[in-house]
Design a protein around this motif. Structure first.
Motif, PDB file in Angstrom:
ATOM      1  N   SER A   7       0.932  -1.196   0.042  1.00  0.00           N
ATOM      2  CA  SER A   7      -0.009  -0.035   0.102  1.00  0.00           C
ATOM      3  C   SER A   7       0.888   1.348   0.025  1.00  0.00           C
ATOM      4  O   SER A   7       0.487   2.499  -0.765  1.00  0.00           O
ATOM      5  CB  SER A   7      -0.937  -0.011   1.428  1.00  0.00           C
ATOM      6  OG  SER A   7      -0.107   0.009   2.489  1.00  0.00           O
ATOM      7  N   ALA A   8       2.144   1.231   0.714  1.00  0.00           N
ATOM      8  CA  ALA A   8       2.867   2.538   0.923  1.00  0.00           C
ATOM      9  C   ALA A   8       3.619   2.500  -0.634  1.00  0.00           C
ATOM     10  O   ALA A   8       3.746   3.891  -1.146  1.00  0.00           O
ATOM     11  CB  ALA A   8       3.898   2.223   2.001  1.00  0.00           C
ATOM     12  N   ALA A   9       3.836   1.431  -1.290  1.00  0.00           N
ATOM     13  CA  ALA A   9       4.402   1.533  -2.535  1.00  0.00           C
ATOM     14  C   ALA A   9       3.715   2.187  -3.349  1.00  0.00           C
ATOM     15  O   ALA A   9       3.896   3.169  -4.287  1.00  0.00           O
ATOM     16  CB  ALA A   9       5.174   0.046  -2.954  1.00  0.00           C
ATOM     17  N   GLY A  11      11.437   6.116  -4.261  1.00  0.00           N
ATOM     18  CA  GLY A  11      10.138   7.058  -4.119  1.00  0.00           C
ATOM     19  C   GLY A  11      10.197   7.847  -2.978  1.00  0.00           C
ATOM     20  O   GLY A  11       9.673   9.166  -3.033  1.00  0.00           O
ATOM     21  N   ALA A  12      10.238   7.494  -1.785  1.00  0.00           N
ATOM     22  CA  ALA A  12      10.281   8.193  -0.652  1.00  0.00           C
ATOM     23  C   ALA A  12      11.414   9.429  -0.810  1.00  0.00           C
ATOM     24  O   ALA A  12      11.151  10.437  -0.319  1.00  0.00           O
ATOM     25  CB  ALA A  12      10.692   7.371   0.440  1.00  0.00           C
ATOM     26  N   ALA A  13      12.771   9.219  -1.146  1.00  0.00           N
ATOM     27  CA  ALA A  13      13.458  10.179  -1.266  1.00  0.00           C
ATOM     28  C   ALA A  13      13.210  11.571  -2.356  1.00  0.00           C
ATOM     29  O   ALA A  13      13.574  12.517  -2.069  1.00  0.00           O
ATOM     30  CB  ALA A  13      15.071   9.654  -1.626  1.00  0.00           C
ATOM     31  N   PRO A  68      12.315  15.033   3.590  1.00  0.00           N
ATOM     32  CA  PRO A  68      13.356  14.438   4.509  1.00  0.00           C
ATOM     33  C   PRO A  68      14.333  15.141   4.730  1.00  0.00           C
ATOM     34  O   PRO A  68      14.636  16.341   3.770  1.00  0.00           O
ATOM     35  CB  PRO A  68      13.602  13.284   3.747  1.00  0.00           C
ATOM     36  CG  PRO A  68      13.455  13.528   2.152  1.00  0.00           C
ATOM     37  CD  PRO A  68      12.054  14.370   2.141  1.00  0.00           C
ATOM     38  N   THR A  69      15.193  15.314   5.791  1.00  0.00           N
ATOM     39  CA  THR A  69      16.433  15.955   5.828  1.00  0.00           C
ATOM     40  C   THR A  69      17.378  15.483   4.633  1.00  0.00           C
ATOM     41  O   THR A  69      17.278  14.728   4.095  1.00  0.00           O
ATOM     42  CB  THR A  69      17.186  15.567   7.062  1.00  0.00           C
ATOM     43  OG1 THR A  69      17.356  14.371   7.141  1.00  0.00           O
ATOM     44  CG2 THR A  69      16.143  16.075   8.258  1.00  0.00           C
TER      45      THR A  69
END
Length: 225
Positions: free
Chosen positions: A28-30, A73-75, A82-83
């Motif tokens: 689900s996150a992906a 994807g998160a980055a 994100p930091t």
């Protein structure tokens, strides 16, 4: 013997089954990242943890690719801030996963493309980003859904391409124009006047291409004004 054989089968299959279950918990996150939906940081970190466990249990190319997609994807997602340190860590982990996965399964055009994107984000235009971009083209040259991202990467890496690489890429872009039923994405890839010059150069010999690009770009400029 049959009983023992069945027991051994379960014994060897158990890590794979457990890995699949762990990976499923991250789906689900992906999907949210893939579709640019909102995703909480807690949900993201939980998904990364699930895929860490999945990779530990079954370190196959497919599992590495799954985790690399989530990390990259998160980055790169606009929904997260994100930091710089966290972003770099995720990108480096994604790069390591892609290298591991492609080492076992190199005929994966989309994964080479992701590696090119990750390296561009980490180090800017360079042969480190160009090499996997060209491998993506070599392994899946006419897979049209990949070309919008490819064209952006070509433009972003243009200064790092050698003369021979530029000629090769230009031929592929022109061929893709010929095969593509819709040219909207060519205009979407153009973000600067320099981008426009290059795209027009790529399709300079295609009948009606210059006029179509002018029309598409004019439509986009009107929408922004």
């Amino acid at each position: 013997m049959l009983g023992l054989g069945g027991l051994l089968l379960v014994w060897f299959a158990w890590p794979v089954m457990k890995s699949a279950w762990q990976a499923q918990q991250a789906d689900s996150a992906a999907t949210a990242l893939r579709l640019n939906y909102r995703l909480s940081l807690d949900a993201l970190l939980n998904a990364i943890d699930r895929l860490d466990r999945a990779v530990d249990l079954d370190p196959t190319a497919g599992r590495y690719f799954q985790r690399s997609e989530l990390l990259a994807g998160a980055a790169l997602s606009p929904n997260f801030a994100p930091t710089a340190q966290q972003r770099t860590e995720w990108l480096k982990r994604a790069e390591d996963d892609l290298r591991a996965g492609l080492g076992d399964d190199p005929a994966r055009g989309i994964q080479w493309l992701r590696l090119s994107s990750v390296r561009l984000a980490l180090g800017g235009p360079s042969q480190a980003s160009v090499a996997p971009l060209l491998m993506s083209i070599d392994t899946a040259p006419m897979l049209l859904p990949l070309w919008p991202v490819r064209l952006r990467l070509v433009l972003d890496n243009w200064q790092a391409l050698t003369t021979a690489q530029r000629e090769t890429v230009a031929l592929y872009v022109a061929r893709t124009w010929q095969l593509s039923p819709n040219h909207e994405w060519f205009a979407d890839a153009i973000r600067t006047p320099v981008d426009e010059l290059f795209v027009r150069y790529f399709v300079r010999n295609e009948a009606g291409a210059q006029e179509e690009l002018t029309r598409l770009l004019t439509e986009r400029r009107k929408k922004k004004s």
